[in-house]
Design a protein around this motif. Structure first.
Motif, mmCIF file in Angstrom:
data_model
loop_
_atom_site.group_PDB
_atom_site.id
_atom_site.type_symbol
_atom_site.label_atom_id
_atom_site.label_comp_id
_atom_site.label_asym_id
_atom_site.label_seq_id
_atom_site.Cartn_x
_atom_site.Cartn_y
_atom_site.Cartn_z
ATOM 1 N N GLY B 38 0.826 -1.197 0.000
ATOM 2 C CA GLY B 38 0.000 0.000 0.000
ATOM 3 C C GLY B 38 0.855 1.239 0.000
ATOM 4 O O GLY B 38 0.778 2.049 0.913
ATOM 5 N N LYS B 39 1.690 1.356 -1.018
ATOM 6 C CA LYS B 39 2.565 2.519 -1.058
ATOM 7 C C LYS B 39 2.363 3.301 -2.342
ATOM 8 O O LYS B 39 1.974 2.743 -3.368
ATOM 9 N N PRO B 40 2.611 4.602 -2.285
ATOM 10 C CA PRO B 40 2.425 5.431 -3.465
ATOM 11 C C PRO B 40 3.402 5.030 -4.580
ATOM 12 O O PRO B 40 4.494 4.539 -4.308
ATOM 13 N N SER B 41 2.967 5.268 -5.812
ATOM 14 C CA SER B 41 3.852 5.027 -6.953
ATOM 15 C C SER B 41 4.825 6.186 -7.117
ATOM 16 O O SER B 41 4.635 7.262 -6.557
ATOM 17 N N GLU B 42 5.850 5.938 -7.925
ATOM 18 C CA GLU B 42 6.846 6.974 -8.190
ATOM 19 C C GLU B 42 6.179 8.234 -8.780
ATOM 20 O O GLU B 42 6.521 9.350 -8.411
ATOM 21 N N LEU B 45 4.709 10.243 -6.069
ATOM 22 C CA LEU B 45 5.732 10.937 -5.270
ATOM 23 C C LEU B 45 6.282 12.139 -6.023
ATOM 24 O O LEU B 45 6.597 13.169 -5.432
ATOM 25 N N ASP B 46 6.366 11.999 -7.355
ATOM 26 C CA ASP B 46 6.868 13.108 -8.168
ATOM 27 C C ASP B 46 6.006 14.360 -8.014
ATOM 28 O O ASP B 46 6.505 15.478 -8.167
ATOM 29 N N LYS B 259 0.770 9.736 2.715
ATOM 30 C CA LYS B 259 0.303 9.480 1.352
ATOM 31 C C LYS B 259 -0.251 10.755 0.723
ATOM 32 O O LYS B 259 -1.051 10.713 -0.198
ATOM 33 N N PHE B 399 0.967 0.884 -6.340
ATOM 34 C CA PHE B 399 2.385 0.956 -6.677
ATOM 35 C C PHE B 399 2.758 0.503 -8.092
ATOM 36 O O PHE B 399 3.579 1.145 -8.742
#
Lengths: 428, 428
Positions: B38-42, B45-46, B259, B399
């Motif tokens: 459950g993590k943000p994608s690149e 994040l950009d 997030k 992700f």
């Protein structure tokens, strides 16, 4: 100058009168000065401002092992931050966990986890009738607050010029299984600025604790905080000494960049044996989703390595040194020969520790307060805030400007003299 | 499509053959895909990279009340960060403490302190024979890990479409003084994406706990994490509801920017009544020298206010939404009508929760693994990792890239079908 100790009652009374006059003059000025706070000055903080530019919007925020520092993952710190903090402590990167801001938080966690979960398999301390910590005194008040918070009994251990009284430490540690820890600031100690001798470090490493879960809490807070370029204390690496002595798991070492970069936005680390770290990491994964890796990266990209840190610390020293020397000069010129106090001129750290005649510290701090100078509370450097001799005062020269500091030091010596005269008159 | 439930043994066997063939085709491709994290994608994040420019070397790093964010001080967060995090939770700034990265760390601390020091004067939980927590299931594995770490007994509470089964919650809380807490993710819950109805929130606020030190642990992790601009869930503010119901001290609310900005370098906060905060602050000053104020300032200067956050979250949604919709499309096209599983199409949060036939979740996860798709372990969303029905699987679409996610979803449905056919054949 004539020693106060040799003065007659009449001479003391006369001296008192003139001191009271001087004191009143200071009071009239309505100053508000502060020598209580062991915090960097604005000028020191400005040294680190270029760090704010190293990670801009076009920077690559991946660590050297490809970890995206912006995302979750990498619980124990990015590799370059582990190496960086390891370099500071002189240990192997594999013995290091990197945390967020504030090493005090790591110490708190370490004690807290020992309370609830024990140490590497031992009985949780909260299940024991009695847990004791040794506290070299004078020491760091916030250490003592942590152990007090958890109801841990604190035992004073006198400091010597080479470190804690090791005869006493050895006796307590080897004879009392309730003794689970000792607080140490081994280099440029808070507040005395004493660095532990090689013999003291070796005796620490060779301790034979009655409690298997005894740990040395080695707070290397001032590891690179020298005041002089050519006259620096160095201490032995406690981790390798413990390993050599057959006690690899007996120590936790703490350090941070709080007084290297920003006290309000630094990076802290823990060093310990692999066995300790394995145990601690079990808590780690439960305790947090990870510490701030972006700030870890920022620090390493800025300082690069220990050379970068050393250069920074010499710039810090250039700001700090004149402040220390000025306070020392006032103390020496105004109190030298009076036999009413002593102090150490430290070669690093953040404090000058003044020891007054017995029973005078509270009085001096109160007098200073009324003349507009805030000092660290008398007793603060002792467990439960109780200085048995009421004689230790911690002076923090870092934060005020030179002008303010000079006035504060001058007021301080008047207060010392006045309190001492009053004390001496009590027995005449 | 014909329901698997209505198929004869022969039909199921035939279906199994064709599924096995499809499964083998996927296996041959030797893929390595991941729908577990459950993590943000690149790309997400950009979105926050411009934040890296707001505090450069010429920025003024003082907060609006004059605090130098680079230095010590300001334990409970700078005023603008308190206001900012309060805005996110819809509470008053005076009810907020701002921490470092990771709200999980605040939750851990809160449970840990309750163990060692009790809650606002109550007996420390570690001194009690039994401490229990209610755990709405499926729920967030890391919540359950915290309570498990402290030996707290966890009791499953089934989720309904409106939140936890409140009849059961009320019964446990009012009858058992050993029940000291309940873990809640009230908005876009992890993993089901369910938002608590107003009635559920009001029933929470009106609880009559047998234990005076009972607390609701209200983890508002997805408070602004909508997937749609025009179809958003909103929940009632639990703090004011508790106050209205005469239970002002009964809740701790947690949130973070993990997030929203960077999961690896965000800001987290706690909201609670003043009485709770007073008690917590006593630990605060012992526990740390202060959290990272520079990063607090960076966040507020970048996002400015809730409008800034909302704009950011719509950009995040634009990246997330197609991923959710794609997975939902594959599920619906491939599994619709088969009667071998159900799922909710959430309007926010980070997960799609799939419920298979009883006794199939482990098998599905294992099959997926062997075909190159890592899923969250079956059982993870339950205390002790034990799903009583072995039927819940958490899917995390954020992700992977769209391409990877499409393949992963297609493999997933093959695994679901295959495991279901095998299950159904057992009883034929």
């Amino acid at each position: 100058m004539q020693s106060y100790q040799e003065m007659t009652k009449e001479e003391l009374c006369k001296e008192k009168e003139s001191l009271e006059a001087a004191y009143k003059e200071w009071q009239k000025r309505g100053l508000s000065l502060n020598m209580a706070r062991g915090k960097p000055s604005e000028e020191q903080l400005d040294l680190t401002m270029p760090m704010m530019d190293v990670l801009n919007s076009s920077a690559d925020l991946h660590s050297e092992d490809g970890t995206d520092c912006r995302n979750y993952g990498g619980m124990d710190g990015i590799p370059e931050a582990k190496r960086f903090m390891a370099g500071m402590m002189g240990v192997n990167p594999e013995n290091v966990l990197v945390y967020g801001n504030a090493s005090l938080n790591i110490m708190y966690d370490t004690v807290s986890r020992s309370m609830t979960h024990g140490v590497m398999g031992s009985t949780p301390w909260c299940k024991l009738d009695k847990v004791k910590f040794l506290c070299p005194v004078p020491g760091y008040d916030r250490h003592f607050k942590v152990t007090e918070f958890f109801g841990i009994e604190m035992i004073n251990i006198p400091m010597t010029a080479e470190g804690p009284d090791m005869d006493l430490v050895e006796q307590y540690v080897s004879e009392d299984a309730a003794v689970k820890g000792i607080w140490c600031v081994p280099k440029y100690s808070n507040p005395q600025g004493i660095s532990y001798s090689d013999e003291v470090v070796k005796r620490f490493a060779a301790l034979k604790p009655a409690a298997e879960d005894f740990r040395i809490f080695w707070d290397n807070a001032y590891v690179v905080h020298h005041l002089y370029e050519d006259d620096q204390d160095e201490i032995l690496d406690i981790l390798s000494e413990c390993e050599k002595a057959g006690n690899p798991d007996m120590v936790y070492e703490f350090c941070s960049t709080s007084k290297i970069s920003f006290a309000g936005g630094g990076v802290a680390a823990l060093a310990a044996s692999k066995a300790n770290l394995e145990f601690i990491k079990k808590q780690f994964t439960v305790q947090t989703i990870g510490y701030d890796k972006v700030n870890q990266l920022r620090h390493v990209r800025y300082f690069k390595d220990m050379d970068g840190v050393k250069k920074q610390m010499m710039k810090q020293a250039a700001i700090m040194r004149p402040k220390f020397e000025m306070v020392e000069k006032v103390l020496s010129e105004e109190l030298g020969g009076l036999e009413i106090g002593s102090w150490i001129n430290p070669k690093g750290g953040y404090f000058i520790c003044f020891e007054s005649l017995e029973g005078c510290a509270k009085s001096i701090v109160a007098k200073a307060k009324e003349a507009g100078v805030t000092l660290t509370g008398a007793g603060a450097p002792f467990p439960y805030g109780k200085d048995p001799k009421d004689s230790v005062i911690r002076i923090a020269p870092s934060f005020p400007t030179m002008e303010d500091l000079k006035m504060a030091a001058e007021i301080f010596v008047v207060c010392v003299k006045l309190a001492s005269v009053e004390k001496l008159l009590e027995t005449k």
